[in-house]
Each structure stands twice: as C-alpha cells, then as structure tokens.
Design a protein around this motif. Structure first.
Motif, PDB file in Angstrom:
ATOM      1  N   ASP A 168       6.956   2.701  12.006  1.00 14.36           N
ATOM      2  CA  ASP A 168       7.711   1.453  11.961  1.00 14.36           C
ATOM      3  C   ASP A 168       8.896   1.429  12.930  1.00 14.36           C
ATOM      4  N   LYS A 169       8.845   2.279  13.927  1.00 12.21           N
ATOM      5  CA  LYS A 169       9.886   2.295  14.956  1.00 12.21           C
ATOM      6  C   LYS A 169       9.258   1.960  16.310  1.00 12.21           C
ATOM      7  N   THR A 170      10.027   1.297  17.153  1.00 17.20           N
ATOM      8  CA  THR A 170       9.562   0.938  18.487  1.00 17.20           C
ATOM      9  C   THR A 170      10.317   1.755  19.520  1.00 17.20           C
ATOM     10  N   PHE A 171       9.578   2.382  20.424  1.00 18.46           N
ATOM     11  CA  PHE A 171      10.192   3.266  21.415  1.00 18.46           C
ATOM     12  C   PHE A 171       9.874   2.812  22.837  1.00 18.46           C
ATOM     13  N   ASN A 172      10.813   3.065  23.704  1.00 23.17           N
ATOM     14  CA  ASN A 172      10.581   2.984  25.147  1.00 23.17           C
ATOM     15  C   ASN A 172      10.040   4.360  25.537  1.00 23.17           C
ATOM     16  N   ALA A 173       8.802   4.412  26.017  1.00 24.35           N
ATOM     17  CA  ALA A 173       8.126   5.705  26.123  1.00 24.35           C
ATOM     18  C   ALA A 173       7.517   5.943  27.490  1.00 24.35           C
ATOM     19  N   ALA A 174       7.233   7.216  27.767  1.00 21.97           N
ATOM     20  CA  ALA A 174       6.458   7.647  28.932  1.00 21.97           C
ATOM     21  C   ALA A 174       5.299   8.489  28.404  1.00 21.97           C
ATOM     22  N   ILE A 175       4.088   8.166  28.849  1.00 23.82           N
ATOM     23  CA  ILE A 175       2.899   8.888  28.390  1.00 23.82           C
ATOM     24  C   ILE A 175       2.238   9.578  29.578  1.00 23.82           C
ATOM     25  N   TRP A 176       1.879  10.827  29.372  1.00 25.14           N
ATOM     26  CA  TRP A 176       1.163  11.608  30.393  1.00 25.14           C
ATOM     27  C   TRP A 176      -0.308  11.704  30.007  1.00 25.14           C
ATOM     28  N   PHE A 177      -1.167  11.356  30.959  1.00 23.90           N
ATOM     29  CA  PHE A 177      -2.616  11.455  30.782  1.00 23.90           C
ATOM     30  C   PHE A 177      -3.157  12.468  31.796  1.00 23.90           C
ATOM     31  N   PRO A 178      -3.715  13.574  31.342  1.00 25.13           N
ATOM     32  CA  PRO A 178      -4.352  14.514  32.281  1.00 25.13           C
ATOM     33  C   PRO A 178      -5.659  13.920  32.806  1.00 25.13           C
ATOM     34  N   PRO A 179      -6.280  14.533  33.808  1.00 26.43           N
ATOM     35  CA  PRO A 179      -7.549  14.013  34.323  1.00 26.43           C
ATOM     36  C   PRO A 179      -8.622  13.968  33.232  1.00 26.43           C
ATOM     37  N   LEU A 180      -9.565  13.050  33.395  1.00 25.73           N
ATOM     38  CA  LEU A 180     -10.668  12.974  32.440  1.00 25.73           C
ATOM     39  C   LEU A 180     -11.435  14.301  32.409  1.00 25.73           C
ATOM     40  N   VAL A 218      -7.033  19.949  28.473  1.00 23.74           N
ATOM     41  CA  VAL A 218      -5.701  19.810  27.883  1.00 23.74           C
ATOM     42  C   VAL A 218      -5.503  18.394  27.370  1.00 23.74           C
ATOM     43  N   GLN A 219      -4.571  18.245  26.445  1.00 16.81           N
ATOM     44  CA  GLN A 219      -4.235  16.946  25.893  1.00 16.81           C
ATOM     45  C   GLN A 219      -2.939  16.446  26.540  1.00 16.81           C
ATOM     46  N   GLY A 220      -2.814  15.133  26.616  1.00 15.87           N
ATOM     47  CA  GLY A 220      -1.609  14.542  27.171  1.00 15.87           C
ATOM     48  C   GLY A 220      -0.437  14.651  26.203  1.00 15.87           C
ATOM     49  N   ALA A 221       0.670  14.033  26.555  1.00 17.95           N
ATOM     50  CA  ALA A 221       1.878  14.087  25.729  1.00 17.95           C
ATOM     51  C   ALA A 221       2.662  12.803  25.913  1.00 17.95           C
ATOM     52  N   ILE A 222       3.622  12.599  25.044  1.00 16.32           N
ATOM     53  CA  ILE A 222       4.426  11.381  25.074  1.00 16.32           C
ATOM     54  C   ILE A 222       5.903  11.734  24.946  1.00 16.32           C
ATOM     55  N   TYR A 223       6.735  10.950  25.623  1.00 15.98           N
ATOM     56  CA  TYR A 223       8.189  11.123  25.533  1.00 15.98           C
ATOM     57  C   TYR A 223       8.800   9.803  25.102  1.00 15.98           C
ATOM     58  N   HIS A 224       9.657   9.849  24.084  1.00  9.36           N
ATOM     59  CA  HIS A 224      10.397   8.683  23.629  1.00  9.36           C
ATOM     60  C   HIS A 224      11.814   8.752  24.182  1.00  9.36           C
ATOM     61  N   LYS A 225      12.216   7.697  24.839  1.00  6.47           N
ATOM     62  CA  LYS A 225      13.543   7.660  25.462  1.00  6.47           C
ATOM     63  C   LYS A 225      14.621   8.012  24.442  1.00  6.47           C
ATOM     64  N   ASN A 226      15.459   8.988  24.801  1.00  8.24           N
ATOM     65  CA  ASN A 226      16.478   9.490  23.867  1.00  8.24           C
ATOM     66  C   ASN A 226      17.726   8.607  23.819  1.00  8.24           C
ATOM     67  N   HIS A 227      18.149   8.132  24.978  1.00  9.94           N
ATOM     68  CA  HIS A 227      19.420   7.394  25.062  1.00  9.94           C
ATOM     69  C   HIS A 227      19.131   5.939  25.429  1.00  9.94           C
ATOM     70  N   ILE A 228      19.247   5.051  24.448  1.00  9.86           N
ATOM     71  CA  ILE A 228      18.944   3.639  24.686  1.00  9.86           C
ATOM     72  C   ILE A 228      20.237   2.884  24.990  1.00  9.86           C
ATOM     73  N   LEU A 229      20.098   1.813  25.750  1.00  8.37           N
ATOM     74  CA  LEU A 229      21.242   1.098  26.324  1.00  8.37           C
ATOM     75  C   LEU A 229      21.763   0.025  25.368  1.00  8.37           C
ATOM     76  N   PRO A 230      23.073   0.106  25.011  1.00  8.60           N
ATOM     77  CA  PRO A 230      23.649  -0.927  24.138  1.00  8.60           C
ATOM     78  C   PRO A 230      23.542  -2.314  24.776  1.00  8.60           C
ATOM     79  N   PHE A 231      23.144  -3.306  23.987  1.00 13.03           N
ATOM     80  CA  PHE A 231      22.992  -4.700  24.400  1.00 13.03           C
ATOM     81  C   PHE A 231      21.897  -4.894  25.450  1.00 13.03           C
ATOM     82  N   GLY A 232      21.202  -3.832  25.802  1.00 16.69           N
ATOM     83  CA  GLY A 232      20.061  -3.958  26.692  1.00 16.69           C
ATOM     84  C   GLY A 232      18.787  -3.586  25.953  1.00 16.69           C
ATOM     85  N   GLU A 233      18.880  -2.510  25.141  1.00 19.26           N
ATOM     86  CA  GLU A 233      17.725  -2.034  24.382  1.00 19.26           C
ATOM     87  C   GLU A 233      17.977  -2.021  22.876  1.00 19.26           C
TER      88      GLU A 233
END
Length: 557
Positions: A339-351, A355-370
């Motif tokens: 139930d949380k919404t994140f600004n994220a970056a996802i890594w996809f390895p070659p088909l 290995v499996q990919g991974a995801i990063y959720h932005k740690n520092h969000i911008l006041p009044f922007g995010e």
C-alpha cells in the motif's frame, strides 16, 4: 552627524552592498558560470557591516531592523535564492516563495554572527598598536569564525525540514577542476569554508588599507596577506597535481546507451499518453543499439505514469527491450508495495540469464515535489503537490551487479545525486559506478537541469567513482572520477536541454580508492564547531578583562 537625517544614505549603502553580494553569488552558478565572482561575492556585505555604525538607542525599531546586519543578510539571500531558484515555480509558486523566504533566513543569521564576531575581535585594535605579525592572528581568527558559521549553517540547511543542500557556495567551482579535487578531502563544505575564509580576508585587507590611507600611515606589509596568497596558490597546485597524477590500476570499461526521450511533464503522468511515451523509448533504444552493441541500456526516472508490476503494456515494453539484445537494462518506474507508492529503479538482466533482477526505492523524496509535509495533519496541503499522490521513501540502498559486464553499480534517483550523506551511505556497498536516473522536465528549459548537474559532479570526486546520468529532458552525461564531464548528450542542432536521442559511450575508470572524505565525512564541521567554541571563550575572556567592546562609530573608519 544627525543619524536620522543620514538614515536614507546609510540604508541605500546597505541595500546596494547586500544586493551586490547576492548578485555576485548568483553569477557564479549556472547559467552564468562566472565561478571567479564567488571569491569576492561576500566582500560588499562584509564591508558594509564595517563601514556603517550601529544606530543609537531609541532609534525606531523598523529603521533599526533596516540598518541591521540581519536585514542585510536577508536581502542578500532574497536576491540570491530568488534569481537562482525561480524555476522551482514551474512546480509550485507558493512553495517557491515560501522556500526562498525560508532559505534567506540562513544568510540573515550568518551576517548577524559575522557582525557579532567582528565586534568581539576588533577590541584588540582599540587597545593596542599591534605590529603586522600581531594583527595577523586576530584577522585569521575572525575569518575562520565567519567561515565556520557559514559552513555549519549550510550543513543545517542540507537536512532541516527535509533538507535542501542545493547551490552551496562550493557548487560555483564545479568546473574549476583543481578546486573540485578538494571535495575528496572534506566534501563540498570544506570548499565552502575556504571560499568564505578568502572573502573575509579580502574584505579585511580592503578595510585595513582604507584605515592606513586615512590615518596617513601608508601601505604596510602584513603577514596574513602573504600567507593567504601562498595558501591560495598551494590549494590550486595540489588540485593540479591530483589531476595529473597517473592511475596505477588498469582501466575498466562499461559500454552503455542512455536514452533521453524528452517527454514533457504534462504528458508524463497522463495515462492516455503512456503508449506513445513507451513507443518513443523503444524507438530510441532500437536506434541506439544498431552497430553499437551496448552492455547496458538506461531509461530515465519514472518513464511514464504506469506501475511496472500492474501494467501489462509497460511489462510488454520491457520484454521487447530485452529481446533486442544481450544487455542489462535499468529503468525508472513507479512501484507499489504494501500500500505504498515508490519512485523506483528496476534492473533487468539479459533474458535467459541465471540471475534475477533487483529494485531500488528512492530513499530521499523531495518535499512539495514528491510528498507534502504534514499531509496527515493538514490534508488540504495535498493540493500543493504536483503528482496524483505523494510518494513514500525507501529505506535501503541497492547494488546492481550487472550480468554481462560484471560491473557493480549503485542506482540513485533524481536529486539524490546532490546529497553527499546519502551517496556516502550508498558507497558502503562498494559500487564501481554511480547511475543517476533523473526527470528534470518539471523545470523546462530553465537553469534547473544545469544546476542539478553542477551539484551532482562533486559526488564523483568525493568517492572516487564515475557517474552516468540518464535524464528525461537533459542533461544526460558521463562524468569521470575527477569530476570532469567527459561526454554530454547533444542533438543534431547542438541542444542538450529539451532534446531527444541517446548518449552512447564507453565509460572508463580505475579501481576507486578510499578518499579522506569517504573515511572521515564532513570533518570540517567538527573543526568549525571547535573554532566557534574557542572564539566565544576567547572573546568572552577579553571582554571580562578589558570591558565591553567598543561600538563602531564613524571615527573608527
């Protein structure tokens, strides 16, 4: 002299000096990039503090404030932040005005502190007839106290109320490569400290020269001026030496293509535009890999207003990219979890890779922007936010170990590349390359994107890591470990902002070494705090021994 009759002239002098200082500071930053002005930017306001006496007791309160050091600093801040951050108004006009007023308070506090230290440390001039060597130490002391005050306030500005470290004094030196190297020693705050120190010493020299001429003593040689010039030269020479020193290790290489799609902000979160946006990304990706064979493909922050986990079209687009070739793929997107919404970056390895990919959720969000501060307490504040809803902040840094190139990269999103403390935390994972995904479409063709890049450059030197920036509308670029912008995307017309295409390159770097900043962080803050403590105790001791410091008068100058 009738103080009240002279009020207008004094007010005019103070206003001109304050605004001149703010203007010189603004000139040092993009888009003007007159980096040299920062070394004298504070001189006008410092001299105005010296040359204008304090109003007598009983003078009207409003006029007293107009003539105060605090008001002068506030005017300087209004001009500086107003002319360098006006583009934030593309996101929120009310928030921008409030932000500029708030940030200006830091300059007001600094100028009051500088005036306080000046009153204390010039007591020695009224009680002695010092030789040049005797006067040097108090002058160095005053400059160090003023620099320490500014440095601590700039640090507080970087974390107070969500933090906004953007456009510190050091940012002006992002293209002055020898000075830039000092961020590996003590971060941007060390460079800021040195800039303020030099400004105060120059102002003191001008003041002293004026006094010598006025009293008929003529020019005298002072030790502190020689030491300042020698140190200033030494700072530059060390930076040149660090740049020219060859690396011992062999070069590593990462071949990449960073897509810059140039999607207008008013379309980015429009679900009706999602299909067209994805087709544009796919087209640019296909064009970038032809005859190039990249090891890594990058798409910028929040490609569109779709959520990867739940949107079939976005997932199908990712699969089409993976079928284009055997490369790793990193994309900025929205993500929903618990139930949380994140600004994220996802890594996809070659088909078909093991290995499996991974995801990063932005740690520092911008006041009044995010997100909107105090949303739960004051729900109506939510109308200030430019997104459909606010983001939540992630808690963990991430390390993507790319499959094809075997390179370890650390993803950071948007203005996280301007936060030394955050990148220092990321660096504990021992990445080899920093990857920044950014969307500066909010700010259109304003100086916002150029200032973002100027603030980000320092991270590469602080941690001896190269960086690739993949942006939506600019500036997509490649930065080496010395902070030099090696490549920057330009379209066929030579435009880097609001332009469409792909930056293709071979990033090269050597094994990163542990820098003093990586090991000790912002140690200049401890030194600054010690300076302030010592200055307070020393000044207090002199007051107790010699009486209250003299109030400046017209006869003192």
């Amino acid at each position: 002299m009738n103080f009240k009759s002279d009020h207008s002239r004094r007010f005019l002098i103070q206003a001109i000096a304050s605004l001149l200082s703010g203007w010189l500071m603004a000139l040092s930053l993009p888009p003007h990039n007159a980096s040299g002005t920062i070394w004298v930017a504070l001189v006008p306001i410092i001299l105005a503090n010296f040359l204008i006496p304090l109003p007598p007791p009983g003078f009207p309160l409003l006029s007293r404030f107009q003539l105060s050091s605090g008001a002068m600093g506030f005017w300087m801040g209004l001009l500086f932040f107003g002319t360098t951050l006006w583009w934030v108004g593309h996101v929120t006009i009310i928030g921008t005005c409030a932000h500029v007023l708030y940030l200006s308070l830091y300059f007001s506090i600094w100028n009051q502190l500088h005036h306080f230290w000046s009153n204390r440390f010039f007591k020695i001039e009224a009680t002695r007839s010092p030789t040049p060597s005797q006067i040097s130490l108090p002058y160095f002391g005053l400059a160090a106290l003023s620099a320490s005050s500014w440095t601590i306030l700039e640090w507080i500005r970087g974390w107070m109320l969500g933090g906004f470290p953007w456009n510190g004094l050091a940012t002006s030196q992002y293209r002055v490569i020898p000075i830039l190297q000092w961020s590996s020693v003590g971060g941007t705050l060390l460079i800021t400290w040195w800039i303020v120190f030099v400004n105060v010493m120059i102002a003191l020299a001008i003041r002293r020269f004026h006094q010598d001429i006025k009293t008929g003593r003529g020019y005298r040689r002072y030790l502190d001026l020689y030491l300042l010039m020698v140190t200033f030269l030494g700072v530059h020479l060390w930076g040149f030496f660090k740049i020219k020193t060859p690396a011992d290790d062999s070069l590593k290489t990462l071949r990449y293509a960073a897509i810059q799609p140039n999607v207008p902000q008013n379309e980015k979160y429009d679900l009706m535009s999602g299909t067209e946006i994805l087709l544009r990304h796919l087209k640019l990706t296909q064009e970038s890999i032809q005859g190039f064979n990249p090891e890594l493909i990058l798409w910028p922050e929040t490609v569109c207003g779709k959520v990867y986990k739940t949107d079939f079209e976005l997932r199908a687009s990712v699969e089409r990219v993976q079928k284009m070739g055997s490369f790793d793929f990193i994309m900025g997107t929205l993500d929903i979890a618990e139930d949380k919404t994140f600004n994220a970056a996802i890594w996809f390895p070659p088909l078909n890779s093991p290995v499996q990919g991974a995801i990063y959720h932005k740690n520092h969000i911008l006041p009044f922007g995010e997100y909107t501060p105090f949303w739960d307490t004051f729900p109506r504040l939510g109308r200030w936010i430019p997104l459909p809803r606010g983001f939540d902040s992630g808690e963990q840094s991430a390390l993507f170990s790319l499959y094809r190139s075997k390179v370890k990269i650390a993803p950071i999103i948007c203005f996280e590349d301007t936060l030394s403390s955050l990148v220092r935390k990321v660096n504990q994972l021992q990445p080899e390359v920093l990857i920044n995904l950014t969307n500066d479409a909010w700010f259109k063709d304003s100086p916002g994107a150029a200032q973002h890049l100027a603030n980000a450059v320092f991270r590469t030197v602080e941690f001896d890591l190269p960086m690739i920036r993949c942006t939506n509308t600019g500036l997509t670029c490649q930065i080496n470990q010395k902070g030099i912008i090696e490549k920057i995307f330009q379209d066929k017309n030579g435009n880097s902002i609001e332009s469409e295409g792909a930056l293709k390159g071979d990033l090269q770097w050597t094994q990163s070494k542990i820098t003093p900043y990586e090991k000790f962080g912002d140690w200049i803050l401890i030194v600054s705090a010690l300076f302030l403590l010592l200055g307070y105790r020393t000044g207090k001791g002199r007051i107790n021994h010699q009486g209250t410091p003299n109030t400046p008068s017209k006869d003192s100058y």
